[in-house]
Scaffold this active site. Structure first.
Site, PDB file in Angstrom:
ATOM      1  N   CYS A  96      13.176 -30.805 -20.694  1.00 12.21           N
ATOM      2  CA  CYS A  96      14.357 -31.619 -20.974  1.00 12.21           C
ATOM      3  C   CYS A  96      14.563 -32.610 -19.830  1.00 12.21           C
ATOM      4  O   CYS A  96      14.634 -32.221 -18.667  1.00 12.21           O
ATOM      5  CB  CYS A  96      15.574 -30.714 -21.124  1.00 12.21           C
ATOM      6  SG  CYS A  96      17.151 -31.570 -21.020  1.00 12.21           S
ATOM      7  N   GLU A  97      14.675 -33.888 -20.156  1.00 15.14           N
ATOM      8  CA  GLU A  97      14.786 -34.897 -19.104  1.00 15.14           C
ATOM      9  C   GLU A  97      16.181 -34.973 -18.493  1.00 15.14           C
ATOM     10  O   GLU A  97      16.386 -35.654 -17.487  1.00 15.14           O
ATOM     11  CB  GLU A  97      14.377 -36.269 -19.620  1.00 15.14           C
ATOM     12  CG  GLU A  97      15.313 -36.899 -20.612  1.00 15.14           C
ATOM     13  CD  GLU A  97      14.820 -38.270 -21.085  1.00 15.14           C
ATOM     14  OE1 GLU A  97      15.674 -39.137 -21.316  1.00 15.14           O
ATOM     15  OE2 GLU A  97      13.600 -38.463 -21.229  1.00 15.14           O
ATOM     16  N   HIS A  98      17.144 -34.265 -19.079  1.00 14.69           N
ATOM     17  CA  HIS A  98      18.503 -34.302 -18.552  1.00 14.69           C
ATOM     18  C   HIS A  98      18.752 -33.243 -17.487  1.00 14.69           C
ATOM     19  O   HIS A  98      19.566 -33.453 -16.579  1.00 14.69           O
ATOM     20  CB  HIS A  98      19.520 -34.132 -19.684  1.00 14.69           C
ATOM     21  CG  HIS A  98      19.415 -35.197 -20.723  1.00 14.69           C
ATOM     22  ND1 HIS A  98      19.220 -34.923 -22.056  1.00 14.69           N
ATOM     23  CD2 HIS A  98      19.449 -36.551 -20.607  1.00 14.69           C
ATOM     24  CE1 HIS A  98      19.147 -36.063 -22.721  1.00 14.69           C
ATOM     25  NE2 HIS A  98      19.276 -37.053 -21.876  1.00 14.69           N
ATOM     26  N   HIS A  99      18.084 -32.084 -17.612  1.00 10.14           N
ATOM     27  CA  HIS A  99      18.290 -31.002 -16.648  1.00 10.14           C
ATOM     28  C   HIS A  99      16.981 -30.471 -16.062  1.00 10.14           C
ATOM     29  O   HIS A  99      16.989 -29.563 -15.236  1.00 10.14           O
ATOM     30  CB  HIS A  99      19.043 -29.845 -17.309  1.00 10.14           C
ATOM     31  CG  HIS A  99      20.427 -30.202 -17.759  1.00 10.14           C
ATOM     32  ND1 HIS A  99      20.710 -30.584 -19.058  1.00 10.14           N
ATOM     33  CD2 HIS A  99      21.609 -30.279 -17.085  1.00 10.14           C
ATOM     34  CE1 HIS A  99      21.996 -30.855 -19.171  1.00 10.14           C
ATOM     35  NE2 HIS A  99      22.562 -30.677 -17.989  1.00 10.14           N
ATOM     36  N   GLN A 119      13.804 -34.468 -27.478  1.00  7.35           N
ATOM     37  CA  GLN A 119      13.015 -33.991 -28.616  1.00  7.35           C
ATOM     38  C   GLN A 119      12.841 -35.067 -29.690  1.00  7.35           C
ATOM     39  O   GLN A 119      11.764 -35.185 -30.284  1.00  7.35           O
ATOM     40  CB  GLN A 119      13.658 -32.732 -29.206  1.00  7.35           C
ATOM     41  CG  GLN A 119      12.801 -32.077 -30.294  1.00  7.35           C
ATOM     42  CD  GLN A 119      13.299 -30.706 -30.669  1.00  7.35           C
ATOM     43  OE1 GLN A 119      13.677 -29.920 -29.815  1.00  7.35           O
ATOM     44  NE2 GLN A 119      13.314 -30.401 -31.969  1.00  7.35           N
ATOM     45  N   HIS A 148      15.840 -25.125 -26.300  1.00  4.04           N
ATOM     46  CA  HIS A 148      16.087 -25.894 -25.086  1.00  4.04           C
ATOM     47  C   HIS A 148      16.795 -24.974 -24.088  1.00  4.04           C
ATOM     48  O   HIS A 148      17.918 -24.542 -24.339  1.00  4.04           O
ATOM     49  CB  HIS A 148      16.976 -27.100 -25.386  1.00  4.04           C
ATOM     50  CG  HIS A 148      16.307 -28.140 -26.229  1.00  4.04           C
ATOM     51  ND1 HIS A 148      16.164 -29.460 -25.823  1.00  4.04           N
ATOM     52  CD2 HIS A 148      15.741 -28.075 -27.466  1.00  4.04           C
ATOM     53  CE1 HIS A 148      15.543 -30.148 -26.762  1.00  4.04           C
ATOM     54  NE2 HIS A 148      15.279 -29.331 -27.774  1.00  4.04           N
ATOM     55  N   CYS A 153      18.163 -25.748 -21.445  1.00  2.21           N
ATOM     56  CA  CYS A 153      19.397 -26.350 -20.943  1.00  2.21           C
ATOM     57  C   CYS A 153      20.590 -25.931 -21.798  1.00  2.21           C
ATOM     58  O   CYS A 153      21.740 -26.009 -21.354  1.00  2.21           O
ATOM     59  CB  CYS A 153      19.281 -27.869 -20.885  1.00  2.21           C
ATOM     60  SG  CYS A 153      18.871 -28.632 -22.456  1.00  2.21           S
TER      61      CYS A 153
END
Length: 226
Positions: free
Chosen positions: A114-117, A155, A183, A185
Site C-alpha cells: 500500500c503506497e499510503h502506509h 489496488q 490490505h 493498512c
C-alpha cells in the site's frame, strides 16, 4: 490552525480514503539517476535513523543488520517493479491452433505494498483475454502481475496497469483483470478489520459486455484442486 497542520490533515485523509491520483505510478523525473547500490546505501542510512529515533539499540545482534536487510529488500524485492529494467518481456505467439474462446489465468498470487502506509497487500489476481490472433505465454501473465505489484500501489491502479500492459502485448482491447486482496493498512491498523478484503476489476473491449463478463466471473468460481 496552521496551514501546515491543515495540509497534513488533508494528506492523512487522502491516504485513509485510498484515493489514487493517476493510473501511472507517480515517479520523479530523476527516479533512476541513482543506481541500485546507491539507493540501497541511502535507504540503509535512513532506516538506521528511523530505528535510532524509535530508541532501538542497533548494537544488538538481532537489530544491527536490519537497516541493510530492509534497504536491499526495498530495492531488489518488494519495490523492484519500479525499475523498468526488470519489466518482463511478454513473449507472444501466433494463435496457430485457432483457439477462439476466452483464456483465464486465475488465482495468481499477488504481493504488493500500500503506497499510503507502506504495509502489505496480499491476495489473488485473475486475468483473462480473448485472442485476436496472438497469444501470450501463461507464465508471462503471472510475471506481469508480479512486476506491477512490486511497487507502492493502489489496488485500482494495479488493476489498470495489468490490463493496459496485456492489451499492448496482445494487440487487443479484450483483456480483463479482477483482484481480491487484503490490505494490512486496514487489517492490522486503523479499523483493524481482519476479515475484510478489497475486490477491484478492470474490463476492456468485449469484457464490457454483460454476457462475456459473466462468463469470466463464472470461471473464477470453479473450484480447482490437484
Amino acid at each position: 490552525m496552521k496551514i501546515e497542520d491543515t495540509l497534513e490533515n488533508q494528506f492523512d485523509e487522502l491516504g485513509n480514503d485510498h484515493i489514487s491520483t493517476s493510473e501511472d505510478t507517480p515517479l520523479r523525473s530523476d527516479a533512476f539517476d541513482l543506481d541500485d547500490a546507491e539507493k540501497i546505501e541511502r535507504i540503509r542510512e535512513n532506516v538506521r535513523e528511523i530505528m535510532l529515533t524509535l530508541g532501538l539499540d542497533l548494537t544488538d545482534d538481532s537489530l544491527k543488520g536490519t537497516p541493510n536487510r530492509v534497504a536491499k529488500m526495498y530495492v531488489n524485492e518488494i519495490f523492484g517493479g519500479l525499475n523498468p529494467a526488470r519489466k518482463p518481456k511478454a513473449s507472444t505467439f501466433d494463435n496457430k491452433y485457432k483457439y477462439g474462446e476466452m483464456l483465464v489465468e486465475k488465482n495468481i498470487t499477488l504481493y504488493s505494498t500500500c503506497e499510503h502506509h507502506l504495509l502489505p497487500i496480499v491476495g489473488r489476481a485473475h486475468v483473462a483475454y480473448i485472442s485476436n490472433g496472438t497469444v501470450v505465454g501463461l507464465s508471462k501473465m503471472n510475471r506481469i502481475v508480479d512486476y506491477y505489484a512490486k511497487r507502492p500501489q493502489v489496488q485500482e491502479r494495479l488493476n489498470i496497469q495489468i490490463v493496459r500492459e496485456l492489451q499492448k502485448a496482445l494487440g487487443t482491447e479484450d483483456v480483463a483483470c479482477v483482484i481480491d486482496a487484503k490490505h494490512l493498512c486496514v487489517n492490522s491498523r486503523g479499523i483493524r478489520d481482519i476479515d475484510s478484503s478489497t475486490v477491484t476489476a478492470e474490463y476492456g473491449g468485449k469484457f464490457k459486455e454483460e454476457l462475456v463478463r459473466r462468463e469470466f466471473l463464472n470461471y473464477l468460481n470453479l473450484d480447482t484442486h490437484f
